[in-house]
Design a protein around this motif. Structure first.
Motif, PDB file in Angstrom:
ATOM      1  N   ASN A  29       0.889  -0.994   0.167  1.00  0.00           N
ATOM      2  CA  ASN A  29       0.086   0.688   0.401  1.00  0.00           C
ATOM      3  C   ASN A  29       1.190   1.104   0.484  1.00  0.00           C
ATOM      4  O   ASN A  29       2.600   0.914  -0.284  1.00  0.00           O
ATOM      5  N   ILE A  46      -4.111  -9.566   2.877  1.00  0.00           N
ATOM      6  CA  ILE A  46      -3.520  -8.829   3.748  1.00  0.00           C
ATOM      7  C   ILE A  46      -3.141  -9.081   4.666  1.00  0.00           C
ATOM      8  O   ILE A  46      -3.469  -9.370   5.397  1.00  0.00           O
ATOM      9  N   TRP A  74      -3.280  -1.441  -4.533  1.00  0.00           N
ATOM     10  CA  TRP A  74      -3.964  -0.606  -4.269  1.00  0.00           C
ATOM     11  C   TRP A  74      -3.844   1.171  -4.923  1.00  0.00           C
ATOM     12  O   TRP A  74      -3.337   1.160  -5.106  1.00  0.00           O
ATOM     13  N   GLU A  80      -5.892   2.025   2.579  1.00  0.00           N
ATOM     14  CA  GLU A  80      -6.674   0.495   2.950  1.00  0.00           C
ATOM     15  C   GLU A  80      -7.648   0.259   1.546  1.00  0.00           C
ATOM     16  O   GLU A  80      -8.147  -0.294   1.620  1.00  0.00           O
ATOM     17  N   ILE A  82      -7.875  -1.270  -1.754  1.00  0.00           N
ATOM     18  CA  ILE A  82      -7.416  -2.262  -3.102  1.00  0.00           C
ATOM     19  C   ILE A  82      -8.160  -2.982  -3.824  1.00  0.00           C
ATOM     20  O   ILE A  82      -9.463  -3.320  -3.529  1.00  0.00           O
ATOM     21  N   ALA A  96      -9.456  -3.032   3.371  1.00  0.00           N
ATOM     22  CA  ALA A  96      -8.735  -4.142   3.710  1.00  0.00           C
ATOM     23  C   ALA A  96      -8.381  -4.009   4.971  1.00  0.00           C
ATOM     24  O   ALA A  96      -7.488  -4.655   5.365  1.00  0.00           O
TER      25      ALA A  96
END
Length: 314
Positions: A29, A46, A74, A80, A82, A96
């Protein structure tokens, strides 16, 4: 930094287990705190990674695809969010933290490549039928579709998002303007198919990996080839620049990952591996390199592992 220090010496790899079949794709990320892995087992996972941490790494499973998760990426602006691309024809957007799928769209073919525009507004998806679809992220609907009459491999935007690159089976890199997708240039890059492309995080260069086993480095302003990296002997499947743009990692069916100095073209380190590699990616904040390949156990079954290189202890 003096030439006496050997980069990447005495660093270790750690192994991460969770998938039931081989891992196709690994991606960090934007904050460098989480790694996602996509697998033939139809899931993505993740993992929360701490550069200096030692504890057991918790992972969140992203379940919902009905075929292999071939690639994931990402949101470049949101740590957060993806997106995953699968052979089941869908592209899905996930949170995520919760592991929940928030958006999905069904496209016309088996998706094999996916990438975000650097400003996070659009996603490009390539499929096995050499078709490119551009998705508007907010509406999660296709806004452009283009079918090419040549083999399209990995795809990428430049940093400013006004140019779009396609690597092709003809050994060329096709440069298109964006958003018009009009051809701007065809670069005769390699003598065999071009498989992968990476953009230097400082926006100076891009690199191309080819079936001819070479990696070429290009000046993005003048579209000129500056040098080639020649350490690998098999088709180059995956390449990545580190966060400072000083090093490039490349991998293939050779049983090592090469790390080379971008400016000199010289190889500075090799990470041994046990199988052909499918995906290498540097962390965007530090020198941790995630890598995944066709690892098998002693019974010749997929191991479903990936590794991260760059830790001070194993």
């Amino acid at each position: 930094m003096g030439e006496t220090t050997i980069p990447f010496k005495n660093l270790h790899s750690r192994e991460y287990q969770g998938h039931k079949k081989k891992v196709h794709s690994v991606a960090w990320n934007c904050s460098g705190t989480k790694l996602a892995s996509g697998s033939v087992d139809q899931t993505a996972r993740i993992w929360h990674i701490e550069p200096h941490g030692h504890g057991k790494v918790k992972d969140v499973e992203l379940k919902g695809h009905s075929d292999s998760v071939d690639q994931l990426c990402w949101d470049p602006k949101h740590a957060e969010l993806i997106a995953t691309a699968s052979g089941d024809k869908t592209v899905r957007l996930w949170d995520a933290r919760s592991g929940k799928c928030s958006q999905q769209v069904e496209l016309s073919g088996e998706n094999i490549n996916i990438t975000y525009k650097p400003d996070g507004t659009h996603i490009a998806v390539g499929n096995r039928d050499d078709e490119l679809t551009i998705l508007d992220v907010r509406k999660f609907k296709p806004i452009h579709k283009r079918k090419f009459n040549y083999e399209v491999n990995e795809i990428a935007w430049n940093m400013s998002g006004d140019m779009f690159f396609l690597t092709t089976g003809n050994g060329t890199v096709e440069v298109l303007s964006y958003p018009t997708l009009q051809p701007v240039d065809t670069l005769m890059a390699h003598t065999a198919g071009c498989y992968c492309i990476a953009i230097d995080p400082l926006g100076r260069y891009f690199a191309v990996g080819s079936a001819d086993s070479l990696v070429s480095l290009w000046d993005i302003k003048n579209m000129l080839c500056l040098r080639t990296f020649t350490k690998l002997e098999w088709p180059v499947r995956t390449i990545s620049f580190n966060n400072t743009g000083d090093y490039i990692a490349s991998a293939s069916e050779d049983l090592f990952i090469d790390i080379a100095n971008v400016q000199t073209g010289r190889s500075v380190h090799q990470i041994p591996c046990r199988a052909a590699m499918n995906s290498v990616e540097w962390n965007p904040k530090c020198n941790l390199l995630a890598y995944a390949g066709d690892d098998k156990n002693k019974y010749q079954a997929d191991e479903g592992v990936f590794r991260i290189f760059g830790f001070e202890s194993a």
